[in-house]
Design a protein around this motif. Sequence first.
Motif, mmCIF file in Angstrom:
data_model
loop_
_atom_site.group_PDB
_atom_site.id
_atom_site.type_symbol
_atom_site.label_atom_id
_atom_site.label_comp_id
_atom_site.label_asym_id
_atom_site.label_seq_id
_atom_site.Cartn_x
_atom_site.Cartn_y
_atom_site.Cartn_z
ATOM 1 N N ARG A 1 21.017 22.063 43.104
ATOM 2 C CA ARG A 1 22.408 21.722 43.422
ATOM 3 C C ARG A 1 22.764 22.212 44.828
ATOM 4 O O ARG A 1 23.450 21.518 45.581
ATOM 5 C CB ARG A 1 23.339 22.342 42.381
ATOM 6 C CG ARG A 1 24.771 21.871 42.537
ATOM 7 C CD ARG A 1 25.646 22.283 41.380
ATOM 8 N NE ARG A 1 25.203 21.582 40.169
ATOM 9 C CZ ARG A 1 25.040 22.174 38.988
ATOM 10 N NH1 ARG A 1 25.305 23.435 38.837
ATOM 11 N NH2 ARG A 1 24.637 21.481 37.948
ATOM 12 N N ARG B 1 16.803 27.253 38.716
ATOM 13 C CA ARG B 1 16.232 26.023 39.294
ATOM 14 C C ARG B 1 17.319 24.971 39.491
ATOM 15 O O ARG B 1 17.349 24.280 40.511
ATOM 16 C CB ARG B 1 15.105 25.494 38.407
ATOM 17 C CG ARG B 1 13.843 26.327 38.469
ATOM 18 C CD ARG B 1 12.668 25.628 37.819
ATOM 19 N NE ARG B 1 12.895 25.292 36.427
ATOM 20 C CZ ARG B 1 12.635 26.070 35.392
ATOM 21 N NH1 ARG B 1 12.117 27.263 35.598
ATOM 22 N NH2 ARG B 1 12.871 25.666 34.158
ATOM 23 N N THR B 2 18.230 24.873 38.539
ATOM 24 C CA THR B 2 19.336 23.920 38.653
ATOM 25 C C THR B 2 20.242 24.291 39.819
ATOM 26 O O THR B 2 20.648 23.427 40.604
ATOM 27 C CB THR B 2 20.145 23.889 37.341
ATOM 28 O OG1 THR B 2 19.277 23.525 36.281
ATOM 29 C CG2 THR B 2 21.292 22.899 37.427
ATOM 30 N N ASP B 3 20.560 25.592 39.953
ATOM 31 C CA ASP B 3 21.401 26.043 41.067
ATOM 32 C C ASP B 3 20.737 25.764 42.410
ATOM 33 O O ASP B 3 21.397 25.357 43.372
ATOM 34 C CB ASP B 3 21.696 27.541 40.951
ATOM 35 C CG ASP B 3 22.819 27.844 39.986
ATOM 36 O OD1 ASP B 3 23.399 26.892 39.410
ATOM 37 O OD2 ASP B 3 23.114 29.039 39.798
ATOM 38 N N LYS C 1 15.772 28.210 34.084
ATOM 39 C CA LYS C 1 16.218 26.828 34.231
ATOM 40 C C LYS C 1 17.534 26.772 35.010
ATOM 41 O O LYS C 1 17.729 25.900 35.856
ATOM 42 C CB LYS C 1 16.387 26.182 32.860
ATOM 43 C CG LYS C 1 16.765 24.736 32.930
ATOM 44 C CD LYS C 1 16.864 24.100 31.561
ATOM 45 C CE LYS C 1 17.283 22.647 31.711
ATOM 46 N NZ LYS C 1 17.411 21.985 30.424
#
Length: 68
Positions: free
Chosen positions: A57, A52-54, A49
């Motif tokens: 962003r 995926r967030t990085d 997760k």
Amino acid sequence: MHFLVEAEAGLSGGVFGRIAAGQSNVFWAAHPVIRKRQARREAKRQPSKAERTDRARSETLASLCEPL
């Protein structure tokens, strides 16, 4: 652009962080046999997760920085 954004924001799950960690599914080989082997190897590992967030962003920040 992505390299600068990821380095400045400390995003280890972005494109360049994944390459540095030894993941190669960012770029695919041209030879079909090598590409198939690479796809099998990379399919075994699902991004976390945080990764995926990085990535999201990194895409957002790069798109904001590009016009500048």
